[in-house]
Design a protein around this motif. Structure first.
Motif, PDB file in Angstrom:
ATOM      1  N   GLU A  18       0.819  -1.213   0.000  1.00 30.99           N
ATOM      2  CA  GLU A  18       0.000   0.000   0.000  1.00 30.99           C
ATOM      3  C   GLU A  18       0.852   1.261   0.000  1.00 30.99           C
ATOM      4  O   GLU A  18       0.438   2.289  -0.539  1.00 30.99           O
ATOM      5  N   GLN A 219     -10.350   0.925  -8.130  1.00 29.53           N
ATOM      6  CA  GLN A 219     -10.001   1.524  -6.845  1.00 29.53           C
ATOM      7  C   GLN A 219     -10.965   1.075  -5.750  1.00 29.53           C
ATOM      8  O   GLN A 219     -10.561   0.807  -4.617  1.00 29.53           O
ATOM      9  N   THR A 220     -12.243   0.975  -6.090  1.00 28.90           N
ATOM     10  CA  THR A 220     -13.225   0.523  -5.103  1.00 28.90           C
ATOM     11  C   THR A 220     -12.998  -0.932  -4.717  1.00 28.90           C
ATOM     12  O   THR A 220     -13.072  -1.291  -3.537  1.00 28.90           O
ATOM     13  N   ASP A 222     -10.137  -2.542  -4.841  1.00 28.70           N
ATOM     14  CA  ASP A 222      -8.918  -2.604  -4.029  1.00 28.70           C
ATOM     15  C   ASP A 222      -9.180  -2.145  -2.603  1.00 28.70           C
ATOM     16  O   ASP A 222      -8.641  -2.725  -1.647  1.00 28.70           O
ATOM     17  N   LEU A 223     -10.009  -1.116  -2.452  1.00 29.73           N
ATOM     18  CA  LEU A 223     -10.333  -0.634  -1.109  1.00 29.73           C
ATOM     19  C   LEU A 223     -11.108  -1.684  -0.315  1.00 29.73           C
ATOM     20  O   LEU A 223     -10.825  -1.918   0.871  1.00 29.73           O
ATOM     21  N   ILE A 227      -9.899  -3.514   3.162  1.00 32.81           N
ATOM     22  CA  ILE A 227     -10.713  -3.538   4.385  1.00 32.81           C
ATOM     23  C   ILE A 227     -10.892  -4.968   4.883  1.00 32.81           C
ATOM     24  O   ILE A 227     -10.796  -5.241   6.089  1.00 32.81           O
TER      25      ILE A 227
END
Length: 306
Positions: A18, A219-220, A222-223, A227
């Motif tokens: 990250e 991106q969503t 990966d987020l 989490i």
């Protein structure tokens, strides 16, 4: 121990990725990290099932208050089955993931990420099995690693409480033994609650991604994946602490070891204190393992009849 492995190996790799957008150890980490994380879910799942069975046997044993200590060979055999079975079920994760690279259109920087895509170099039979696993992965996660431990633990606890309530009406058990059983049941329930709380977001995300992935950006995704991983790291961090807090004999033994290491086992410790500590340890271990307390020898009459 497996929680320690997850925190020691997987957490630094995820944090390094990250921060630098480079994958530590490259393709190896893309395969090993998911393998260890899924194996961790399997170890926790099957351990909770084994603990539920143990509590059920404790409640249904004809002489529950006089259960002998389980042999070390039996415990090692159960742990071997749990660990080997969990790692065997996680082998497809090694073949499913691989390293990929992407160039940012804005900065032009090359970033590395892990993608769930079987390698085309695999044999045809293995490739088809991996694809089948990928298609069924979401429901396999939900059924085996979420529903199984929770339903198994709840069922065993309900049956155990029903049997214990029936036996309490017919015979009165020892107070210490009842407290021991209550502490062990609370420990298993606490571990199950933490596990269910930490794995719920991942299962929800898997279901959402499976049906809405075309409408979600990279991106969503990966987020959401990040989490889910940190929820797993949270579980691995909280589980040992919860176990030491709820299981009093184990926590007392851990504190004794820490105090012994901090004080350097100094020889100036009074014999009375060491004897008292030894007595507490023996009482705690006997309560935890449901070891029958030996009746003290009869006192001999000393002196004259007068």
């Amino acid at each position: 121990f497996w929680d320690f492995l997850i925190l020691f190996f997987c957490l630094p790799v995820v944090i390094f990725n990250e921060i630098t957008k480079k994958r530590l150890l490259g393709d190896v980490s893309c395969r090993i990290v998911p393998f260890m994380e899924v194996s961790s879910l399997g170890v926790t799942t099957f351990s909770l099932c084994a603990l539920g069975i143990d509590r059920f046997h404790a409640a249904t044993s004809p002489q529950a208050s006089a259960r002998p200590i389980e042999q070390c060979q039996s415990i090692i055999a159960k742990l071997a089955v749990i660990w080997v079975g969990s790692m065997t079920l996680s082998v497809p994760e090694i073949l499913l993931w691989q390293l990929a690279q992407d160039t940012s259109p804005v900065s032009g920087m090359v970033t590395e990420y892990c993608t769930m895509k079987p390698s085309s170099n695999l044999p045809e039979s293995v490739y088809s099995l991996v694809l089948t696993y990928q298609n069924a992965r979401m429901w396999w996660y939900f059924g085996c690693y979420f529903c199984l431990p929770i339903l198994f633990t709840v069922s065993c606890q309900l049956v155990t409480r029903r049997i214990s309530g029936t036996e309490k009406k017919t015979e009165c058990r020892g107070t210490k033994h009842s407290q021991c059983e209550s502490h062990l049941n609370c420990t298993i329930i606490g571990l199950t609650i933490i596990y269910g709380f930490c794995t719920t977001p991942e299962n929800v995300c898997n279901i959402v991604v499976a049906y809405m992935s075309p409408d979600m950006s990279k991106q969503t995704l990966d987020l959401l994946n990040l989490i889910n991983q940190f929820f797993l790291f949270f579980k691995c961090s909280v589980t040992p602490i919860l176990l030491l807090c709820l299981c009093r004999p184990l926590g007392q033994a851990f504190m004794d070891c820490c105090c012994c290491c901090c004080e350097g086992c100094s020889p100036d410790t009074s014999s009375e204190g060491s004897a008292d500590s030894k007595l507490k340890t023996e009482m705690s271990s006997s309560i935890f393992f449901d070891k029958p307390r030996e009746s003290p020898p009869p006192l001999l009459a000393l002196g004259t009849p007068c």
